[in-house]
Enzyme design. Structure first.
Site, PDB file in Angstrom:
ATOM      1  N   ILE A 169      -5.214  -6.955  -2.432  1.00  0.00           N
ATOM      2  CA  ILE A 169      -4.039  -7.115  -3.279  1.00  0.00           C
ATOM      3  C   ILE A 169      -3.157  -8.206  -2.696  1.00  0.00           C
ATOM      4  O   ILE A 169      -3.057  -8.350  -1.477  1.00  0.00           O
ATOM      5  CB  ILE A 169      -3.271  -5.778  -3.427  1.00  0.00           C
ATOM      6  CG1 ILE A 169      -2.167  -5.898  -4.463  1.00  0.00           C
ATOM      7  CG2 ILE A 169      -2.762  -5.284  -2.093  1.00  0.00           C
ATOM      8  CD1 ILE A 169      -1.595  -4.564  -4.903  1.00  0.00           C
TER       9      ILE A 169
ATOM     10  N   TYR B  16       4.743  -1.681  -7.502  1.00  0.00           N
ATOM     11  CA  TYR B  16       3.674  -2.400  -8.207  1.00  0.00           C
ATOM     12  C   TYR B  16       2.353  -2.322  -7.456  1.00  0.00           C
ATOM     13  O   TYR B  16       1.295  -2.169  -8.060  1.00  0.00           O
ATOM     14  CB  TYR B  16       4.037  -3.868  -8.422  1.00  0.00           C
ATOM     15  CG  TYR B  16       5.285  -4.076  -9.244  1.00  0.00           C
ATOM     16  CD1 TYR B  16       5.404  -3.543 -10.520  1.00  0.00           C
ATOM     17  CD2 TYR B  16       6.356  -4.818  -8.744  1.00  0.00           C
ATOM     18  CE1 TYR B  16       6.551  -3.735 -11.277  1.00  0.00           C
ATOM     19  CE2 TYR B  16       7.499  -5.023  -9.495  1.00  0.00           C
ATOM     20  CZ  TYR B  16       7.595  -4.485 -10.752  1.00  0.00           C
ATOM     21  OH  TYR B  16       8.723  -4.677 -11.494  1.00  0.00           O
TER      22      TYR B  16
ATOM     23  N   TYR C 215      -1.832   2.578   1.923  1.00  0.00           N
ATOM     24  CA  TYR C 215      -3.256   2.884   1.763  1.00  0.00           C
ATOM     25  C   TYR C 215      -3.553   4.341   2.107  1.00  0.00           C
ATOM     26  O   TYR C 215      -4.332   4.999   1.427  1.00  0.00           O
ATOM     27  CB  TYR C 215      -4.112   1.946   2.607  1.00  0.00           C
ATOM     28  CG  TYR C 215      -3.925   0.483   2.282  1.00  0.00           C
ATOM     29  CD1 TYR C 215      -3.674   0.046   0.980  1.00  0.00           C
ATOM     30  CD2 TYR C 215      -3.986  -0.489   3.275  1.00  0.00           C
ATOM     31  CE1 TYR C 215      -3.501  -1.298   0.684  1.00  0.00           C
ATOM     32  CE2 TYR C 215      -3.813  -1.830   2.990  1.00  0.00           C
ATOM     33  CZ  TYR C 215      -3.569  -2.229   1.694  1.00  0.00           C
ATOM     34  OH  TYR C 215      -3.397  -3.560   1.409  1.00  0.00           O
TER      35      TYR C 215
ATOM     36  N   ASN D 218       0.480  -4.423  10.103  1.00  0.00           N
ATOM     37  CA  ASN D 218       0.986  -4.275   8.743  1.00  0.00           C
ATOM     38  C   ASN D 218       1.177  -2.784   8.427  1.00  0.00           C
ATOM     39  O   ASN D 218       0.460  -2.201   7.619  1.00  0.00           O
ATOM     40  CB  ASN D 218       0.035  -4.942   7.748  1.00  0.00           C
ATOM     41  CG  ASN D 218       0.655  -5.129   6.381  1.00  0.00           C
ATOM     42  OD1 ASN D 218       1.697  -4.570   6.078  1.00  0.00           O
ATOM     43  ND2 ASN D 218      -0.010  -5.917   5.555  1.00  0.00           N
TER      44      ASN D 218
END
Length: 119
Positions: free
Chosen positions: A36, A47, A83, A76
């Site tokens: 993404i 989003y 996730y 990250n």
């Protein structure tokens, strides 16, 4: 033939805010990589989560995949948290795998199975 599926992500105002893709779709092994890319001003508005869920659903239900996987840098933390909320599990860590901002960082390999998604 390129076995990738790339879709645009729209904001509530129907503006393009990013892209989501299933890459290296392998029907023989029932797997694909997901990724993404969101514009920086569009992050934190839901989003990414919405697009990930829709693409995973498409991958498992329409493409009949067994596994969807991704890699992300260990630094990250926002992405890893997203996730994991969606259902991805850390399957492995590649130590000092990427060089970012003057230092080496780990890369995580994460995956989700159709059987886990359909629960």
């Amino acid at each position: 033939m390129n076995n990738d599926l790339i879709l645009g992500i729209e904001s509530d105002e129907k503006e393009l805010v990013g892209w989501i893709f299933l890459k290296d779709i392998d029907h023989g092994h029932g797997r694909a990589s997901i990724g993404i890319l969101l514009s920086s001003e569009s992050r934190g508005h839901g989003y990414g989560r919405m697009a990930m869920k829709q693409m995973i659903d498409l991958g498992f239900k329409q493409l009949r995949l067994n596994k969807i996987y991704l890699t992300t840098r260990g630094i990250n933390e926002q992405a890893i948290a997203l996730y994991e909320k969606i259902g991805f599990i850390i399957e492995g860590k590649l130590r000092n795998h990427a060089y970012v901002d003057g230092k080496y960082v780990d890369t995580y390999f994460m995956g989700i199975l159709a059987s886990e998604w359909n629960k």
